[in-house]
Scaffold this motif. Structure first.
Motif, mmCIF file in Angstrom:
data_model
loop_
_atom_site.group_PDB
_atom_site.id
_atom_site.type_symbol
_atom_site.label_atom_id
_atom_site.label_comp_id
_atom_site.label_asym_id
_atom_site.label_seq_id
_atom_site.Cartn_x
_atom_site.Cartn_y
_atom_site.Cartn_z
ATOM 1 N N GLU A 156 0.819 -0.912 -0.191
ATOM 2 C CA GLU A 156 0.269 -0.290 -0.201
ATOM 3 C C GLU A 156 0.463 1.396 0.265
ATOM 4 O OE1 GLU A 156 -2.619 -0.270 2.942
ATOM 5 O OE2 GLU A 156 -3.564 -1.969 2.653
ATOM 6 N N GLN A 157 1.866 1.312 1.030
ATOM 7 C CA GLN A 157 2.482 2.124 0.871
ATOM 8 C C GLN A 157 3.725 2.792 -0.731
ATOM 9 O OE1 GLN A 157 5.090 2.538 4.436
ATOM 10 N NE2 GLN A 157 3.492 2.228 5.522
ATOM 11 N N GLN A 158 3.893 1.237 -1.214
ATOM 12 C CA GLN A 158 4.799 1.684 -2.287
ATOM 13 C C GLN A 158 3.862 2.000 -3.360
ATOM 14 O OE1 GLN A 158 7.917 0.767 -2.606
ATOM 15 N NE2 GLN A 158 8.249 1.347 -4.300
ATOM 16 N N ASP A 159 2.212 1.483 -3.318
ATOM 17 C CA ASP A 159 1.614 2.405 -4.238
ATOM 18 C C ASP A 159 1.381 4.349 -4.370
ATOM 19 O OD1 ASP A 159 1.206 0.127 -5.472
ATOM 20 O OD2 ASP A 159 -0.796 -0.814 -4.188
ATOM 21 N N THR A 160 1.242 4.063 -2.935
ATOM 22 C CA THR A 160 1.389 5.607 -2.277
ATOM 23 C C THR A 160 2.575 6.773 -2.855
ATOM 24 O OG1 THR A 160 -0.200 5.150 -0.122
ATOM 25 C CG2 THR A 160 -0.062 7.096 -0.432
ATOM 26 N N ALA A 161 3.375 6.189 -2.820
ATOM 27 C CA ALA A 161 4.583 6.446 -2.631
ATOM 28 C C ALA A 161 4.648 6.694 -4.378
ATOM 29 C CB ALA A 161 5.709 5.730 -2.374
ATOM 30 N N LYS A 162 4.393 5.672 -5.505
ATOM 31 C CA LYS A 162 4.400 5.515 -6.689
ATOM 32 C C LYS A 162 3.377 6.728 -6.978
ATOM 33 C CE LYS A 162 5.834 0.987 -8.340
ATOM 34 N NZ LYS A 162 4.811 -0.398 -8.236
ATOM 35 N N SER A 163 1.961 6.526 -6.251
ATOM 36 C CA SER A 163 0.922 7.883 -6.985
ATOM 37 C C SER A 163 1.986 9.570 -6.134
ATOM 38 C CB SER A 163 -0.226 7.463 -5.875
ATOM 39 O OG SER A 163 -0.768 6.941 -6.202
ATOM 40 N N PHE A 164 2.815 9.496 -5.171
ATOM 41 C CA PHE A 164 2.778 11.081 -5.043
ATOM 42 C C PHE A 164 3.612 11.102 -5.935
ATOM 43 C CE2 PHE A 164 1.800 10.958 -0.011
ATOM 44 C CZ PHE A 164 0.402 11.222 -0.299
ATOM 45 N N ALA A 165 4.832 10.152 -6.436
ATOM 46 C CA ALA A 165 5.834 10.639 -7.501
ATOM 47 C C ALA A 165 4.853 10.490 -8.871
ATOM 48 C CB ALA A 165 6.552 9.273 -7.652
#
Length: 262
Positions: A198-207
């Motif tokens: 989940e945090q990796q997906d959020t990191a990709k969205s933020f990126a």
């Protein structure tokens, strides 16, 4: 002036001799006029022409001899009152038609008239030059006001676009930092697999948001700078003819900036 002085003095002496035989020594108007004349002559020699004129006028009121007009005319002339001198010399010739110096005085009157006419012409010329200078100044000021009224006002559009672009870049920085933080949390050994995903997906969205914000912000800043330069360089053309129009639009992946004249 000396001839006039002698004439008045003789009159005074004659009166004084006649009075010497009388019992009452009261001063006659002629004697008083002679006294005033002598004082006026002294003031004239000192160069105190206003005082000399006042004394001669008073003497003339007591003993209206034509010769006093001659001396009064000289005082007016030397004081610079040309008009009064002309009038006084003319009256002297009228009251004493057989004056021995008539020809010289007539020439003096003609000379004074020429001086007066030259002075009047010079004053008229100066007035005309002053009026022309004032008219030229007023015309220049009018042209400056008209030019200022026609001068185009700089648009605030470039500053708005540039400000939005700077805000976009700042947003990109914030989301970039947030993406890095989420990526670090997902990589931590203490994070469960589900949380890491989940945090990796959020990191990709933020990126992604950070990248888009950086690109959009950079484009807007570049557009604002370009618009500002175009607006400044086009001010002179806008002053002489037509007014500029700008249109800003956004399309997928790029920014539209159009400039034209109606």
């Amino acid at each position: 002036m000396m001839g006039a002085l002698a004439l008045v003095s003789v009159t005074s002496t004659s009166v004084a001799s006649a009075q010497g035989k009388a019992a009452a020594p009261a001063q006659t108007p002629q004697a008083r006029a002679a006294e005033l004349f002598n004082k006026g002559a002294e003031a004239y020699r000192r160069g105190d022409f206003p005082q000399a004129i006042a004394l001669l006028l008073e003497a003339r009121s007591l003993d209206p001899q034509p010769v006093l007009l001659y001396n009064l005319g000289r005082a007016y002339e030397d004081s610079g009152d040309v008009d009064a001198a002309i009038a006084t010399f003319t009256k002297y010739l009228e009251e004493d038609p057989k004056a021995g110096d008539r020809g010289a005085i007539e020439q003096r009157v003609e000379r004074l008239k020429r001086q007066r006419d030259e002075r009047i012409a010079l004053e008229k010329q100066r007035d005309a030059e002053r009026s022309r200078a004032d008219a030229e100044k007023a015309d220049r000021e009018r042209q400056q006001r008209e030019a200022a009224a026609m001068r185009p006002r700089r648009s605030i559009g470039p500053y708005i676009v540039g400000g939005v672009g700077v805000a976009g870049i700042a947003t990109g920085v914030v989301f970039g930092l947030m993406s890095g933080s989420k990526h670090d949390s997902a990589s931590s050994p203490s994070t469960s697999q589900q949380d890491a995903i989940e945090q990796q997906d959020t990191a990709k969205s933020f990126a992604t948001i950070s990248t888009i914000s950086f690109i959009a912000g950079g484009v807007l800043v570049a557009a604002g700078v370009t618009w500002w330069v175009i607006d400044r360089n086009g001010s002179a053309k806008q002053t002489t003819g037509g007014s500029q129009t700008f249109r800003v639009g956004v399309a997928p992946g790029f920014l539209i900036l159009e400039r034209g004249f109606p």
